[in-house]
Design an enzyme around this catalytic site. Structure first.
Site, PDB file in Angstrom:
ATOM      1  N   SER A  44       0.814  -1.226   0.000  1.00  0.00           N
ATOM      2  CA  SER A  44       0.000   0.000   0.000  1.00  0.00           C
ATOM      3  C   SER A  44       0.848   1.276   0.000  1.00  0.00           C
ATOM      4  O   SER A  44       0.308   2.366  -0.164  1.00  0.00           O
ATOM      5  CB  SER A  44      -0.929   0.035   1.218  1.00  0.00           C
ATOM      6  OG  SER A  44      -1.644  -1.157   1.348  1.00  0.00           O
ATOM      7  N   ALA A  45       2.152   1.141   0.265  1.00  0.00           N
ATOM      8  CA  ALA A  45       3.082   2.282   0.212  1.00  0.00           C
ATOM      9  C   ALA A  45       2.781   3.369   1.259  1.00  0.00           C
ATOM     10  O   ALA A  45       3.096   4.530   1.045  1.00  0.00           O
ATOM     11  CB  ALA A  45       3.120   2.869  -1.202  1.00  0.00           C
ATOM     12  N   ILE A  46       2.201   2.947   2.357  1.00  0.00           N
ATOM     13  CA  ILE A  46       1.841   3.923   3.393  1.00  0.00           C
ATOM     14  C   ILE A  46       2.951   4.048   4.434  1.00  0.00           C
ATOM     15  O   ILE A  46       3.507   3.040   4.875  1.00  0.00           O
ATOM     16  CB  ILE A  46       0.540   3.486   4.116  1.00  0.00           C
ATOM     17  CG1 ILE A  46      -0.617   3.432   3.130  1.00  0.00           C
ATOM     18  CG2 ILE A  46       0.215   4.407   5.288  1.00  0.00           C
ATOM     19  CD1 ILE A  46      -1.873   2.791   3.693  1.00  0.00           C
ATOM     20  N   HIS A  48       2.947   4.556   7.889  1.00  0.00           N
ATOM     21  CA  HIS A  48       1.948   4.545   8.959  1.00  0.00           C
ATOM     22  C   HIS A  48       2.379   5.454  10.103  1.00  0.00           C
ATOM     23  O   HIS A  48       3.567   5.567  10.412  1.00  0.00           O
ATOM     24  CB  HIS A  48       1.761   3.117   9.478  1.00  0.00           C
ATOM     25  CG  HIS A  48       1.076   2.225   8.487  1.00  0.00           C
ATOM     26  ND1 HIS A  48      -0.275   2.305   8.233  1.00  0.00           N
ATOM     27  CD2 HIS A  48       1.558   1.257   7.668  1.00  0.00           C
ATOM     28  CE1 HIS A  48      -0.593   1.414   7.310  1.00  0.00           C
ATOM     29  NE2 HIS A  48       0.500   0.775   6.941  1.00  0.00           N
ATOM     30  N   VAL A 171      21.442 -16.668  -2.934  1.00  0.00           N
ATOM     31  CA  VAL A 171      22.208 -17.281  -1.841  1.00  0.00           C
ATOM     32  C   VAL A 171      21.707 -18.710  -1.669  1.00  0.00           C
ATOM     33  O   VAL A 171      20.503 -18.948  -1.491  1.00  0.00           O
ATOM     34  CB  VAL A 171      22.038 -16.481  -0.532  1.00  0.00           C
ATOM     35  CG1 VAL A 171      22.663 -17.228   0.637  1.00  0.00           C
ATOM     36  CG2 VAL A 171      22.649 -15.095  -0.684  1.00  0.00           C
ATOM     37  N   ARG A 313       2.438 -10.514   2.170  1.00  0.00           N
ATOM     38  CA  ARG A 313       3.150 -10.152   3.402  1.00  0.00           C
ATOM     39  C   ARG A 313       3.812 -11.389   3.997  1.00  0.00           C
ATOM     40  O   ARG A 313       3.203 -12.456   3.992  1.00  0.00           O
ATOM     41  CB  ARG A 313       2.172  -9.600   4.439  1.00  0.00           C
ATOM     42  CG  ARG A 313       1.226  -8.525   3.931  1.00  0.00           C
ATOM     43  CD  ARG A 313      -0.046  -8.576   4.757  1.00  0.00           C
ATOM     44  NE  ARG A 313      -1.044  -7.580   4.396  1.00  0.00           N
ATOM     45  CZ  ARG A 313      -2.061  -7.804   3.552  1.00  0.00           C
ATOM     46  NH1 ARG A 313      -2.171  -8.960   2.918  1.00  0.00           N
ATOM     47  NH2 ARG A 313      -2.961  -6.877   3.341  1.00  0.00           N
ATOM     48  N   CYS A 407       1.759   8.799 -21.560  1.00  0.00           N
ATOM     49  CA  CYS A 407       0.916   9.067 -20.370  1.00  0.00           C
ATOM     50  C   CYS A 407       1.668   9.910 -19.350  1.00  0.00           C
ATOM     51  O   CYS A 407       1.172  10.930 -18.881  1.00  0.00           O
ATOM     52  CB  CYS A 407       0.500   7.770 -19.695  1.00  0.00           C
ATOM     53  SG  CYS A 407      -0.418   6.630 -20.717  1.00  0.00           S
TER      54      CYS A 407
HETATM   55  C1  LIG Z   1      -0.180  -6.287   0.634  1.00  0.00           C
HETATM   56  C2  LIG Z   1       0.856  -5.581   1.461  1.00  0.00           C
HETATM   57  C3  LIG Z   1       0.624  -4.299   1.950  1.00  0.00           C
HETATM   58  C4  LIG Z   1       1.574  -3.660   2.731  1.00  0.00           C
HETATM   59  N1  LIG Z   1       1.385  -2.361   3.068  1.00  0.00           N
HETATM   60  C5  LIG Z   1       2.333  -1.708   3.768  1.00  0.00           C
HETATM   61  C6  LIG Z   1       2.192  -0.342   4.048  1.00  0.00           C
HETATM   62  O1  LIG Z   1       1.279   0.312   3.567  1.00  0.00           O
HETATM   63  N2  LIG Z   1       3.105   0.246   4.847  1.00  0.00           N
HETATM   64  C7  LIG Z   1       4.139  -0.434   5.379  1.00  0.00           C
HETATM   65  O2  LIG Z   1       4.885   0.143   6.154  1.00  0.00           O
HETATM   66  N3  LIG Z   1       4.356  -1.728   5.058  1.00  0.00           N
HETATM   67  C8  LIG Z   1       3.490  -2.365   4.256  1.00  0.00           C
HETATM   68  N4  LIG Z   1       3.686  -3.655   3.901  1.00  0.00           N
HETATM   69  C9  LIG Z   1       4.883  -4.340   4.361  1.00  0.00           C
HETATM   70  C10 LIG Z   1       6.098  -3.983   3.529  1.00  0.00           C
HETATM   71  O3  LIG Z   1       5.795  -4.010   2.158  1.00  0.00           O
HETATM   72  C11 LIG Z   1       7.197  -4.980   3.839  1.00  0.00           C
HETATM   73  O4  LIG Z   1       7.411  -5.038   5.227  1.00  0.00           O
HETATM   74  C12 LIG Z   1       8.514  -4.615   3.184  1.00  0.00           C
HETATM   75  O5  LIG Z   1       8.369  -4.311   1.826  1.00  0.00           O
HETATM   76  C13 LIG Z   1       9.454  -5.780   3.347  1.00  0.00           C
HETATM   77  O6  LIG Z   1      10.669  -5.432   2.790  1.00  0.00           O
HETATM   78  P1  LIG Z   1      11.868  -6.437   2.867  1.00  0.00           P
HETATM   79  O7  LIG Z   1      13.074  -5.711   2.401  1.00  0.00           O
HETATM   80  O8  LIG Z   1      11.917  -7.082   4.203  1.00  0.00           O
HETATM   81  O9  LIG Z   1      11.477  -7.624   1.884  1.00  0.00           O
HETATM   82  P2  LIG Z   1      11.560  -7.732   0.301  1.00  0.00           P
HETATM   83  O10 LIG Z   1      11.169  -6.485  -0.368  1.00  0.00           O
HETATM   84  O11 LIG Z   1      10.841  -8.977  -0.084  1.00  0.00           O
HETATM   85  O12 LIG Z   1      13.113  -7.945   0.051  1.00  0.00           O
HETATM   86  C14 LIG Z   1      13.723  -9.188   0.295  1.00  0.00           C
HETATM   87  C15 LIG Z   1      14.649  -9.489  -0.839  1.00  0.00           C
HETATM   88  O13 LIG Z   1      15.376 -10.673  -0.524  1.00  0.00           O
HETATM   89  C16 LIG Z   1      15.660 -11.307  -1.744  1.00  0.00           C
HETATM   90  N5  LIG Z   1      15.975 -12.725  -1.463  1.00  0.00           N
HETATM   91  C17 LIG Z   1      15.191 -13.637  -0.872  1.00  0.00           C
HETATM   92  N6  LIG Z   1      15.839 -14.824  -0.803  1.00  0.00           N
HETATM   93  C18 LIG Z   1      17.066 -14.633  -1.359  1.00  0.00           C
HETATM   94  C19 LIG Z   1      18.179 -15.474  -1.603  1.00  0.00           C
HETATM   95  N7  LIG Z   1      18.187 -16.768  -1.253  1.00  0.00           N
HETATM   96  N8  LIG Z   1      19.264 -14.945  -2.211  1.00  0.00           N
HETATM   97  C20 LIG Z   1      19.272 -13.637  -2.569  1.00  0.00           C
HETATM   98  N9  LIG Z   1      18.237 -12.801  -2.387  1.00  0.00           N
HETATM   99  C21 LIG Z   1      17.156 -13.291  -1.781  1.00  0.00           C
HETATM  100  C22 LIG Z   1      14.375 -11.134  -2.551  1.00  0.00           C
HETATM  101  O14 LIG Z   1      14.640 -11.251  -3.927  1.00  0.00           O
HETATM  102  C23 LIG Z   1      13.920  -9.752  -2.149  1.00  0.00           C
HETATM  103  O15 LIG Z   1      14.303  -8.773  -3.085  1.00  0.00           O
HETATM  104  C24 LIG Z   1       2.774  -4.325   3.077  1.00  0.00           C
HETATM  105  C25 LIG Z   1       3.028  -5.593   2.563  1.00  0.00           C
HETATM  106  C26 LIG Z   1       2.103  -6.193   1.721  1.00  0.00           C
HETATM  107  C27 LIG Z   1       2.434  -7.470   1.080  1.00  0.00           C
END
Ligand SMILES: Cc1cc2nc3c(=O)[nH]c(=O)nc-3n(C[C@H](O)[C@H](O)[C@H](O)COP(=O)(O)OP(=O)(O)OC[C@H]3O[C@@H](n4cnc5c(N)ncnc54)[C@H](O)[C@@H]3O)c2cc1C
Length: 480
Positions: A44-46, A48, A171, A313, A407
């Site tokens: 949702s890109a919020i 919070h 990895v 999530r 666009c």
């Molecule tokens: C529907 C939805 C709505 C949400 N809304 C909000 C919101 O409005 N506000 C908010 O604060 N949060 C929100 N969130 C949560 C937020 O999006 C996440 O907490 C955040 O994006 C997680 O980021 P991350 O870096 O932990 O994970 P990711 O973005 O998944 O990054 C992890 C990375 O690890 C890499 N990876 C995994 N395994 C390996 C491997 N073995 N080797 C190498 N690379 C690997 C993947 O390719 C990935 O790029 C929402 C999530 C969802 C799904």
């Protein structure tokens, strides 16, 4: 000290940037072609405000501070942050108790500026709101951003400050000796490491197990969305509109996107562990989105839909983030189980991780004297310069006048700059420039972008990807 960060989502990217402030050797590894293409790509890109999470949880601890840190990130990295505020609506008297609880929790968590608004006050701010609303909890610090842009900008800046980046490398092994981290193996290379930061999103449980740690299992909780046309419905709502929350989360909301569209969603559907890769949308899911969104804004016109999409999530049984040192493996630090509000919390987690590593490893890092926190965004000629300046620019640089995406009025110069900065796929260009992000969702510009990408990378069009590894755009020879 050698530190490997696994995962270039919003969390790993900001952690890597933060570590680059010190005299340590940092490598960021991601299995995707680009940064920010995991969970961070679809949400949702919020930003919070921080009233949702119970005091004492890691989610509460990092959310309010993370929200606050976005102001500094906006200035340093030139990312988009809009503090548009949020409302949680009440429709029945019993919802008023919920608003009260959230308000008290917000105070405990340190959320500034919250107010309970009357029906008239809400309607003044949001004329299209359901007239059955009776009150709302208003939080002015809530905002919106673009998660992938945050991750890309953080990595660009970190690279300027010494980060080594390994994309398209998965990895597959974490080497430990006597319970201590020694290195990381990917499907392509081997890396020595004293410390591994596990920021692997949905797969952080797999990384923990690979290192010999006891993992918190993560299953996907799917969220489906509908995106409405920014050119026609941009003024439908001005702020983020939530229903009263339920035990499945914050509910289906209506909110503006940073570039002016309107987003409806998400659903909240637990899927089995094996469906982590699944980002499909479904008929029942989209129907739920529409029903939930219309409860808040009855006049939504679905003929203005430009796209549906879904994200997942990483949901854990204890429903909290999993941040901090491993109890079992020396040198392993988790920045894992990042469900919502992981995007908001990410800068605060990034601030915490270097402290945690130093404490855990019993070392003191030296700060770099020459760390440069600034990163310049790609110039978007239609909004970032005046018409007079633009006329002058075009005289010297005709490609800055050549529109590729009609666009969003993205020029060939912007696309070339995106490729120079690391875009190797259509998504890479899209998420850096907003080409393909407009009303036609790439209908008119995909072919032009493919031609430019092919010319600049020396690859044939059949070899190019949309975003992920198997996502070829054409499935056979293309006639020149
Ligand atoms: C529907 C939805 C709505 C949400 N809304 C909000 C919101 O409005 N506000 C908010 O604060 N949060 C929100 N969130 C949560 C937020 O999006 C996440 O907490 C955040 O994006 C997680 O980021 P991350 O870096 O932990 O994970 P990711 O973005 O998944 O990054 C992890 C990375 O690890 C890499 N990876 C995994 N395994 C390996 C491997 N073995 N080797 C190498 N690379 C690997 C993947 O390719 C990935 O790029 C929402 C999530 C969802 C799904």
């Amino acid at each position: 000290m050698k530190i490997v960060v696994i995962g270039g989502g919003v969390v790993g990217s900001l952690v890597a940037r933060e570590l680059c402030k010190y005299e340590v050797d940092v490598t960021l590894i991601d299995k995707n072609f680009d940064i920010g293409m995991g969970v961070s790509k679809a949400n949702s890109a919020i930003l919070h405000a921080g009233y949702d999470d119970e005091a004492g949880t890691q989610r509460a601890k990092f959310c309010v501070r993370g929200n606050e840190l976005y102001t500094k990130l906006e200035e340093e990295l030139e990312i988009d942050v809009k503090r548009i505020g949020s409302h949680v609506l009440a429709f029945k008297n019993e919802d008023l108790n919920t608003l009260d609880e959230l308000y008290k929790r917000g105070i405990e968590n340190g959320v500034p500026g919250m107010r309970i608004l009357t029906k008239d006050e809400i309607q003044d701010m949001e004329p299209n709101i359901n007239p059955s609303v009776i009150a709302s909890l208003y939080a002015p610090t809530a905002g919106i951003t673009e998660p992938w842009q945050v991750a890309i900008a953080a990595v660009e800046n970190a690279q300027k400050n010494g980060l080594k980046l390994a994309l398209n490398e998965e990895v597959i092994k974490i080497v430990t000796v006597d319970g201590k981290i020694k290195g990381v193996e990917t499907d392509k290379n081997e890396y020595d490491a004293d410390v591994v930061i596990n920021a692997a999103g949905l797969y952080s449980d797999k990384i923990a197990t690979m290192a010999g740690d006891v993992a918190i299992p993560l299953h996907p909780r799917r969220g489906e969305y509908v995106l409405l046309n920014k050119f026609t419905v941009h003024d439908l709502v001005n702020s983020i509109i939530f229903p009263p929350p339920s035990k499945m989360g914050k509910g289906i909301l209506v909110l503006p996107t940073v570039d002016g569209g309107i987003l409806l969603g998400p659903t909240s559907e637990d899927l089995p562990y094996v469906m982590k890769f699944d980002r499909s949308t479904t008929k029942p899911g989209i129907e739920k989105v529409v029903e939930g969104a219309k409860r808040l804004i009855p006049g939504i016109d679905l003929r203005e839909t430009v796209k549906t999409f879904a994200g997942s999530r990483p949901e854990s049984p204890n429903k909290d983030f999993w941040i901090g040192r491993s109890k079992k493996i020396k040198g392993l630090v988790h920045a894992a189980a990042m469900r919502s509000p992981g995007l908001t919390a990410a800068p605060a987690i990034a601030e915490f991780i270097p402290e945690e590593v130093q404490d855990f490893m019993e070392v003191k890092f030296e700060k770099k004297n020459d760390f440069d926190p600034k990163r310049k965004r790609i110039v978007h000629y239609f909004t970032d310069v005046s018409k007079e300046e633009y006329d002058e620019i075009i005289k010297k640089d005709p490609l800055a006048g050549k529109i590729v995406c009609v666009c969003n009025k993205v020029t060939e110069r912007e696309v070339l700059e995106a490729i120079k900065r690391g875009a190797t796929t259509l998504d890479g260009i899209k998420f850096r420039t907003r080409a393909m992000f407009g009303e036609c969702q790439g209908g008119f510009c995909t072919n032009k972008l493919l031609e430019i990408l092919s010319r600049e990378t020396g690859k044939s069009i059949e070899e190019l990807h949309y975003g992920t590894k198997k996502s070829y755009v054409v499935n056979g020879k293309v006639r020149p």
